[in-house]
Motif scaffolding. Sequence first.
Motif, PDB file in Angstrom:
ATOM      1  N   SER A 144       0.530  -1.640   0.200  1.00 39.83           N
ATOM      2  CA  SER A 144       0.119  -0.125  -0.158  1.00 39.83           C
ATOM      3  C   SER A 144       0.712   0.884   0.005  1.00 39.83           C
ATOM      4  O   SER A 144       1.656   1.513   1.187  1.00 39.83           O
ATOM      5  N   THR A 145       0.330   2.460  -0.891  1.00 38.19           N
ATOM      6  CA  THR A 145       1.061   3.251  -0.979  1.00 38.19           C
ATOM      7  C   THR A 145       0.334   4.611  -1.356  1.00 38.19           C
ATOM      8  O   THR A 145      -0.654   4.731  -1.718  1.00 38.19           O
ATOM      9  N   PHE A 146       0.169   5.862  -0.931  1.00 41.42           N
ATOM     10  CA  PHE A 146      -0.134   7.141  -1.061  1.00 41.42           C
ATOM     11  C   PHE A 146       0.341   7.831  -2.191  1.00 41.42           C
ATOM     12  O   PHE A 146       0.148   8.548  -3.066  1.00 41.42           O
ATOM     13  N   ILE A 147       1.473   6.997  -2.436  1.00 37.88           N
ATOM     14  CA  ILE A 147       2.325   8.541  -3.923  1.00 37.88           C
ATOM     15  C   ILE A 147       1.013   7.853  -5.688  1.00 37.88           C
ATOM     16  O   ILE A 147       1.510   6.715  -5.592  1.00 37.88           O
ATOM     17  N   LYS A 148       0.767   8.581  -6.331  1.00 37.21           N
ATOM     18  CA  LYS A 148       0.602   7.767  -7.104  1.00 37.21           C
ATOM     19  C   LYS A 148       1.714   8.188  -8.607  1.00 37.21           C
ATOM     20  O   LYS A 148       0.458   8.156  -9.692  1.00 37.21           O
ATOM     21  N   THR A 149       2.338   8.568  -8.675  1.00 37.59           N
ATOM     22  CA  THR A 149       3.497   8.399  -9.844  1.00 37.59           C
ATOM     23  C   THR A 149       3.949   7.159 -10.130  1.00 37.59           C
ATOM     24  O   THR A 149       4.949   7.175 -11.366  1.00 37.59           O
ATOM     25  N   HIS A 150       3.911   6.092  -9.143  1.00 42.34           N
ATOM     26  CA  HIS A 150       3.729   5.028 -10.089  1.00 42.34           C
ATOM     27  C   HIS A 150       3.433   4.047 -11.274  1.00 42.34           C
ATOM     28  O   HIS A 150       1.836   4.489 -11.323  1.00 42.34           O
ATOM     29  N   THR A 151       4.243   3.692 -12.566  1.00 42.89           N
ATOM     30  CA  THR A 151       4.314   3.048 -12.929  1.00 42.89           C
ATOM     31  C   THR A 151       4.127   1.464 -13.228  1.00 42.89           C
ATOM     32  O   THR A 151       5.267   1.017 -12.239  1.00 42.89           O
ATOM     33  N   VAL A 152       3.065   0.474 -13.836  1.00 41.60           N
ATOM     34  CA  VAL A 152       3.116  -0.460 -14.171  1.00 41.60           C
ATOM     35  C   VAL A 152       4.921  -0.450 -15.157  1.00 41.60           C
ATOM     36  O   VAL A 152       4.508   0.060 -15.930  1.00 41.60           O
ATOM     37  N   GLY A 153       5.608  -1.821 -14.682  1.00 39.93           N
ATOM     38  CA  GLY A 153       6.481  -1.908 -15.524  1.00 39.93           C
ATOM     39  C   GLY A 153       7.782  -1.401 -14.644  1.00 39.93           C
ATOM     40  O   GLY A 153       9.371  -1.621 -14.977  1.00 39.93           O
ATOM     41  N   GLU A 154       7.779  -0.170 -14.177  1.00 39.61           N
ATOM     42  CA  GLU A 154       8.238   0.844 -13.469  1.00 39.61           C
ATOM     43  C   GLU A 154       8.989  -0.596 -12.161  1.00 39.61           C
ATOM     44  O   GLU A 154       9.139  -1.253 -11.262  1.00 39.61           O
ATOM     45  N   GLU A 155      11.071   0.090 -12.100  1.00 38.25           N
ATOM     46  CA  GLU A 155      11.606  -0.697 -11.109  1.00 38.25           C
ATOM     47  C   GLU A 155      11.974   0.211  -9.750  1.00 38.25           C
ATOM     48  O   GLU A 155      12.015   0.886 -10.020  1.00 38.25           O
ATOM     49  N   VAL A 156      11.716  -0.446  -8.806  1.00 36.66           N
ATOM     50  CA  VAL A 156      11.139  -0.478  -7.142  1.00 36.66           C
ATOM     51  C   VAL A 156      12.140  -1.501  -6.499  1.00 36.66           C
ATOM     52  O   VAL A 156      12.755  -1.677  -6.881  1.00 36.66           O
ATOM     53  N   PHE A 157      12.149  -0.164  -5.327  1.00 40.89           N
ATOM     54  CA  PHE A 157      13.644  -1.102  -3.951  1.00 40.89           C
ATOM     55  C   PHE A 157      12.087  -0.584  -3.097  1.00 40.89           C
ATOM     56  O   PHE A 157      11.847   0.031  -2.977  1.00 40.89           O
ATOM     57  N   LEU A 158      12.263  -1.864  -2.291  1.00 45.90           N
ATOM     58  CA  LEU A 158      11.408  -1.854  -1.038  1.00 45.90           C
ATOM     59  C   LEU A 158      12.160  -2.267   0.111  1.00 45.90           C
ATOM     60  O   LEU A 158      12.962  -2.598   0.059  1.00 45.90           O
ATOM     61  N   THR A 159      12.151  -1.261   1.578  1.00 42.50           N
ATOM     62  CA  THR A 159      12.040  -2.295   2.801  1.00 42.50           C
ATOM     63  C   THR A 159      10.715  -1.847   3.358  1.00 42.50           C
ATOM     64  O   THR A 159       9.598  -1.622   2.537  1.00 42.50           O
ATOM     65  N   SER A 160      11.505  -2.898   5.151  1.00 46.01           N
ATOM     66  CA  SER A 160      10.860  -2.960   5.843  1.00 46.01           C
ATOM     67  C   SER A 160       9.913  -1.755   6.907  1.00 46.01           C
ATOM     68  O   SER A 160      10.845  -1.126   6.930  1.00 46.01           O
ATOM     69  N   THR A 161       9.095  -1.540   7.106  1.00 49.25           N
ATOM     70  CA  THR A 161       8.541  -0.550   7.598  1.00 49.25           C
ATOM     71  C   THR A 161       8.031  -0.931   9.535  1.00 49.25           C
ATOM     72  O   THR A 161       7.638  -0.260  10.442  1.00 49.25           O
ATOM     73  N   ILE A 162       8.352  -2.276   9.626  1.00 53.02           N
ATOM     74  CA  ILE A 162       8.257  -3.111  10.934  1.00 53.02           C
ATOM     75  C   ILE A 162       9.498  -3.666  11.237  1.00 53.02           C
ATOM     76  O   ILE A 162       9.936  -3.739  10.717  1.00 53.02           O
ATOM     77  N   ASP A 163       9.805  -3.712  12.512  1.00 58.19           N
ATOM     78  CA  ASP A 163      10.648  -4.024  13.413  1.00 58.19           C
ATOM     79  C   ASP A 163      10.787  -5.880  13.342  1.00 58.19           C
ATOM     80  O   ASP A 163      11.368  -6.451  14.020  1.00 58.19           O
ATOM     81  N   ARG A 164       9.042  -6.433  13.711  1.00 59.58           N
ATOM     82  CA  ARG A 164       9.073  -7.444  13.819  1.00 59.58           C
ATOM     83  C   ARG A 164       8.387  -8.340  13.069  1.00 59.58           C
ATOM     84  O   ARG A 164       6.845  -8.091  12.490  1.00 59.58           O
ATOM     85  N   PHE A 165       7.876  -9.522  12.445  1.00 54.92           N
ATOM     86  CA  PHE A 165       7.382 -10.065  11.987  1.00 54.92           C
ATOM     87  C   PHE A 165       6.642 -11.371  12.368  1.00 54.92           C
ATOM     88  O   PHE A 165       7.467 -11.626  13.485  1.00 54.92           O
ATOM     89  N   TRP A 166       5.856 -11.634  12.099  1.00 55.90           N
ATOM     90  CA  TRP A 166       4.951 -13.203  12.423  1.00 55.90           C
ATOM     91  C   TRP A 166       4.772 -13.607  11.785  1.00 55.90           C
ATOM     92  O   TRP A 166       4.523 -14.330  10.154  1.00 55.90           O
ATOM     93  N   PHE A 167       5.113 -15.576  11.528  1.00 54.60           N
ATOM     94  CA  PHE A 167       4.883 -16.628  11.787  1.00 54.60           C
ATOM     95  C   PHE A 167       3.464 -17.417  11.513  1.00 54.60           C
ATOM     96  O   PHE A 167       3.239 -17.421  12.790  1.00 54.60           O
ATOM     97  N   LEU A 168       2.951 -18.428  10.404  1.00 56.22           N
ATOM     98  CA  LEU A 168       2.015 -18.297  11.012  1.00 56.22           C
ATOM     99  C   LEU A 168       1.809 -20.239  10.892  1.00 56.22           C
ATOM    100  O   LEU A 168       2.680 -20.636   9.890  1.00 56.22           O
TER     101      LEU A 168
END
Length: 332
Positions: A308-332
Amino acid sequence: MIEVEAIIEVKNLQLTLAGNAAIDGISHVFQLNKNIGIVGETGSGKSSLLRLMAGLEQADQGTVFFKNERVLGANEKLIPGHFKIAYLSQHYELRNNYRIEEILSYNNLIEDEAAVSIYKLCEIDHLYKRWSDELSGGEKQRVALASLLTQEPEVLLLDEPFSNLDIIHKRKLLSLLKNIQATTGVSFITVSHDVQDILSWSDEIIILQNGKIIQSGTPDYLYHQPINEYCAALLGHYQLLSNKNESFSDLTQIKTSDKDKSLLIRPNYFTITDNKVKAIKGIIKNIEFFGNYFLVEVMVNDVNLKISTFIKTHTVGEEVFLTSTIDRFWFL
């Protein structure tokens, strides 16, 4: 151990309807001055539990207490119900062929001046001369709510109060309920099939499945640490990534020794960033607009990750980089 002050407590409730266990051994303490939401899929027992607490249904087994006093079941009273527990049906039944002023007057147990204040709070003071069959669904709901409040309940049980309302009237009702609580101090226990309707104002959420409590806790806790996939799905968008997938090990900085576990991912767990340090690369495959945010599908190796993002300038096919926004992850 800290003592919890209860307004309603249920112990080992059992109820069979049409040969099926509608309520299957539920025990729980509903705390005083808390907004409590009860959620679950259709047929999970939400409305049955509410009616048992209100004394409008007879349990096969178990007990309901209101402030340590046993609530009699429907078969134990000539007129079922407890005078301090109000139940608002999702159908908000009103008497036919009556003016609203007559309906309100019949149910009012408080001083007229106080009652008028409640009618104004519920925004029905302009409906006095209308007939009950002339009201809209939202107007009927507010009249039924005001009628219950003039009986001075200490707890109000709301059965699917948002289910028949559009988004505008949902917000209006939520604002009304908050004002009612601030004015009267009444406690709310609300049933909903859509947790998004009550997520923002519940102090505790109880999740039902097949007549049993599967998990309970604060909305924040349940959102980030659901006990199973059923609970995860009720709280919103999610994905489960196999623990065997190595795509996210550097990013999440967490692993579990149980290879059968899966990593829980919510759309807000990652963000698109310009900083390539400790980030993973992906390609945008799809973008969906949801009004106040965009849901972006990013292909990372062999995983289609939803962000989810509030930025509307991204386009399909664009190369992007992702970082984590939380400190702890949960496993099921």
